[in-house]
Design a protein around this motif. Structure first.
Motif, PDB file in Angstrom:
ATOM      1  N   GLU A 131      19.008  70.317  75.999  1.00  0.00           N
ATOM      2  CA  GLU A 131      17.802  71.091  75.700  1.00  0.00           C
ATOM      3  C   GLU A 131      17.118  70.649  74.405  1.00  0.00           C
ATOM      4  O   GLU A 131      16.019  71.100  74.102  1.00  0.00           O
ATOM      5  CB  GLU A 131      18.124  72.588  75.653  1.00  0.00           C
ATOM      6  N   TRP A 132      17.736  69.787  73.656  1.00  0.00           N
ATOM      7  CA  TRP A 132      17.158  69.348  72.388  1.00  0.00           C
ATOM      8  C   TRP A 132      16.082  68.295  72.607  1.00  0.00           C
ATOM      9  O   TRP A 132      16.337  67.270  73.257  1.00  0.00           O
ATOM     10  CB  TRP A 132      18.217  68.741  71.494  1.00  0.00           C
ATOM     11  N   PRO A 133      14.898  68.482  72.023  1.00  0.00           N
ATOM     12  CA  PRO A 133      13.919  67.401  72.053  1.00  0.00           C
ATOM     13  C   PRO A 133      14.393  66.242  71.179  1.00  0.00           C
ATOM     14  O   PRO A 133      15.096  66.447  70.183  1.00  0.00           O
ATOM     15  CB  PRO A 133      12.650  68.024  71.463  1.00  0.00           C
ATOM     16  N   VAL A 134      14.027  65.046  71.570  1.00  0.00           N
ATOM     17  CA  VAL A 134      14.284  63.845  70.768  1.00  0.00           C
ATOM     18  C   VAL A 134      12.914  63.292  70.391  1.00  0.00           C
ATOM     19  O   VAL A 134      12.184  62.783  71.241  1.00  0.00           O
ATOM     20  CB  VAL A 134      15.100  62.799  71.549  1.00  0.00           C
ATOM     21  N   LEU A 135      12.561  63.441  69.122  1.00  0.00           N
ATOM     22  CA  LEU A 135      11.269  62.971  68.633  1.00  0.00           C
ATOM     23  C   LEU A 135      11.460  61.555  68.090  1.00  0.00           C
ATOM     24  O   LEU A 135      12.192  61.347  67.125  1.00  0.00           O
ATOM     25  CB  LEU A 135      10.738  63.911  67.553  1.00  0.00           C
ATOM     26  N   VAL A 136      10.814  60.598  68.726  1.00  0.00           N
ATOM     27  CA  VAL A 136      10.973  59.184  68.394  1.00  0.00           C
ATOM     28  C   VAL A 136       9.697  58.699  67.734  1.00  0.00           C
ATOM     29  O   VAL A 136       8.613  58.783  68.326  1.00  0.00           O
ATOM     30  CB  VAL A 136      11.263  58.348  69.664  1.00  0.00           C
ATOM     31  N   ASP A 137       9.824  58.199  66.501  1.00  0.00           N
ATOM     32  CA  ASP A 137       8.653  57.639  65.836  1.00  0.00           C
ATOM     33  C   ASP A 137       8.152  56.432  66.633  1.00  0.00           C
ATOM     34  O   ASP A 137       8.954  55.645  67.167  1.00  0.00           O
ATOM     35  CB  ASP A 137       9.004  57.221  64.405  1.00  0.00           C
ATOM     36  N   ALA A 138       6.831  56.285  66.713  1.00  0.00           N
ATOM     37  CA  ALA A 138       6.234  55.188  67.478  1.00  0.00           C
ATOM     38  C   ALA A 138       6.723  53.822  66.996  1.00  0.00           C
ATOM     39  O   ALA A 138       6.885  52.894  67.800  1.00  0.00           O
ATOM     40  CB  ALA A 138       4.710  55.271  67.389  1.00  0.00           C
ATOM     41  N   ALA A 139       6.999  53.681  65.707  1.00  0.00           N
ATOM     42  CA  ALA A 139       7.487  52.400  65.181  1.00  0.00           C
ATOM     43  C   ALA A 139       8.881  52.084  65.715  1.00  0.00           C
ATOM     44  O   ALA A 139       9.217  50.912  65.928  1.00  0.00           O
ATOM     45  CB  ALA A 139       7.485  52.421  63.651  1.00  0.00           C
ATOM     46  N   VAL A 140       9.701  53.101  65.943  1.00  0.00           N
ATOM     47  CA  VAL A 140      11.028  52.889  66.531  1.00  0.00           C
ATOM     48  C   VAL A 140      10.866  52.441  67.980  1.00  0.00           C
ATOM     49  O   VAL A 140      11.488  51.469  68.420  1.00  0.00           O
ATOM     50  CB  VAL A 140      11.883  54.173  66.451  1.00  0.00           C
ATOM     51  N   ALA A 141      10.034  53.138  68.733  1.00  0.00           N
ATOM     52  CA  ALA A 141       9.833  52.822  70.151  1.00  0.00           C
ATOM     53  C   ALA A 141       9.275  51.417  70.349  1.00  0.00           C
ATOM     54  O   ALA A 141       9.542  50.781  71.367  1.00  0.00           O
ATOM     55  CB  ALA A 141       8.907  53.852  70.787  1.00  0.00           C
ATOM     56  N   ALA A 142       8.555  50.905  69.368  1.00  0.00           N
ATOM     57  CA  ALA A 142       7.931  49.584  69.476  1.00  0.00           C
ATOM     58  C   ALA A 142       8.871  48.424  69.139  1.00  0.00           C
ATOM     59  O   ALA A 142       8.559  47.275  69.448  1.00  0.00           O
ATOM     60  CB  ALA A 142       6.709  49.521  68.565  1.00  0.00           C
ATOM     61  N   ARG A 143      10.013  48.708  68.528  1.00  0.00           N
ATOM     62  CA  ARG A 143      10.937  47.641  68.122  1.00  0.00           C
ATOM     63  C   ARG A 143      11.624  47.027  69.344  1.00  0.00           C
ATOM     64  O   ARG A 143      12.046  47.743  70.249  1.00  0.00           O
ATOM     65  CB  ARG A 143      12.024  48.164  67.177  1.00  0.00           C
ATOM     66  N   PRO A 144      11.758  45.692  69.373  1.00  0.00           N
ATOM     67  CA  PRO A 144      12.464  45.071  70.504  1.00  0.00           C
ATOM     68  C   PRO A 144      13.916  45.535  70.591  1.00  0.00           C
ATOM     69  O   PRO A 144      14.450  45.701  71.681  1.00  0.00           O
ATOM     70  CB  PRO A 144      12.385  43.579  70.228  1.00  0.00           C
ATOM     71  N   HIS A 145      14.553  45.739  69.436  1.00  0.00           N
ATOM     72  CA  HIS A 145      15.912  46.283  69.364  1.00  0.00           C
ATOM     73  C   HIS A 145      16.035  47.085  68.084  1.00  0.00           C
ATOM     74  O   HIS A 145      15.479  46.704  67.059  1.00  0.00           O
ATOM     75  CB  HIS A 145      16.970  45.175  69.355  1.00  0.00           C
ATOM     76  N   VAL A 146      16.761  48.193  68.158  1.00  0.00           N
ATOM     77  CA  VAL A 146      17.095  48.968  66.965  1.00  0.00           C
ATOM     78  C   VAL A 146      18.595  49.235  66.966  1.00  0.00           C
ATOM     79  O   VAL A 146      19.216  49.334  68.025  1.00  0.00           O
ATOM     80  CB  VAL A 146      16.319  50.308  66.867  1.00  0.00           C
ATOM     81  N   VAL A 147      19.142  49.347  65.773  1.00  0.00           N
ATOM     82  CA  VAL A 147      20.548  49.679  65.601  1.00  0.00           C
ATOM     83  C   VAL A 147      20.604  51.155  65.218  1.00  0.00           C
ATOM     84  O   VAL A 147      19.900  51.590  64.302  1.00  0.00           O
ATOM     85  CB  VAL A 147      21.200  48.803  64.519  1.00  0.00           C
ATOM     86  N   ILE A 148      21.423  51.908  65.946  1.00  0.00           N
ATOM     87  CA  ILE A 148      21.547  53.347  65.733  1.00  0.00           C
ATOM     88  C   ILE A 148      23.026  53.726  65.739  1.00  0.00           C
ATOM     89  O   ILE A 148      23.889  52.897  66.036  1.00  0.00           O
ATOM     90  CB  ILE A 148      20.777  54.154  66.805  1.00  0.00           C
ATOM     91  N   GLY A 149      23.321  54.978  65.453  1.00  0.00           N
ATOM     92  CA  GLY A 149      24.685  55.457  65.499  1.00  0.00           C
ATOM     93  C   GLY A 149      25.239  55.450  66.910  1.00  0.00           C
ATOM     94  O   GLY A 149      24.495  55.364  67.890  1.00  0.00           O
ATOM     95  N   SER A 150      26.564  55.566  66.980  1.00  0.00           N
ATOM     96  CA  SER A 150      27.257  55.580  68.271  1.00  0.00           C
ATOM     97  C   SER A 150      27.999  56.897  68.497  1.00  0.00           C
ATOM     98  O   SER A 150      28.754  57.024  69.449  1.00  0.00           O
ATOM     99  CB  SER A 150      28.266  54.436  68.321  1.00  0.00           C
TER     100      SER A 150
END
Length: 177
Positions: A131-150
């Motif tokens: 039920e939680w929204p995930v708000l993704v900054d447009a700059a994140v969505a535009a990256r070919p790859h991003v490193v995030i937590g696991s």
């Protein structure tokens, strides 16, 4: 995939490197799950600046997930916010308005850990409560790859920014200051 000095492997092949909710969520992603890679890291270096320096990952290739508590009256709702490590989330502006809250702040660490089933410093939008929204900054969505937590401090995920934008509850916005 080559990001920094890490040895990336398909995340589905190494579920022991993931928090349980993350492993379950990857199994339910279908095709995008094949785009997700994982690499083991030193848990003491999970915080963004130390991680990027040690493993040669550019800050603009790293995205942070922060859990926001949004309040209106007696109701508190939670959301995940994804911004590049080079940016700051505009919690009291754009994010507060997007969540239709009178007040928004970073969720207390203990609450974030308890509600997500993930370790602090490894919280990720993959596997959060549905039920939680995930708000993704447009700059994140535009990256070919991003490193995030696991979900744990001992590894990181790498995936296309567009894969975050395809999460079931994701909304892509300009969230950074």
């Amino acid at each position: 995939m080559r990001i920094g000095t890490l040895d990336w492997v398909p995340a589905a092949d190494r579920p022991e490197l993931l928090a349980a909710p993350v492993a379950r969520a990857l199994g339910g992603l279908g095709e995008p799950a094949g785009e997700v890679a994982v690499a083991a890291i030193d848990p003491a270096l999970a915080d963004t600046a130390a991680f990027c320096e040690r493993y040669g990952v550019a800050l603009e290739d790293s995205a942070n997930c922060v859990i926001v508590a949004a309040r209106r009256g007696a109701e508190t709702r939670y959301a995940a916010v994804m911004v590049l490590a080079t940016m700051r989330a505009d919690v009291n502006g754009v994010i507060r308005r997007q969540l239709d809250a009178r007040k928004a702040s970073f969720a207390p660490q203990a609450d974030a850990v308890a509600m997500t089933g993930m370790e602090y410093g490894g919280i990720t939008p993959v596997g959060l409560p549905e039920e939680w929204p995930v708000l993704v900054d447009a700059a994140v969505a535009a990256r070919p790859h991003v490193v995030i937590g696991s979900g744990v401090r001992g590894s990181k995920l790498a995936l296309p920014g567009a894969a975050l934008a395809r999460l079931k509850t994701a909304e892509v916005l300009s969230l950074a200051q």
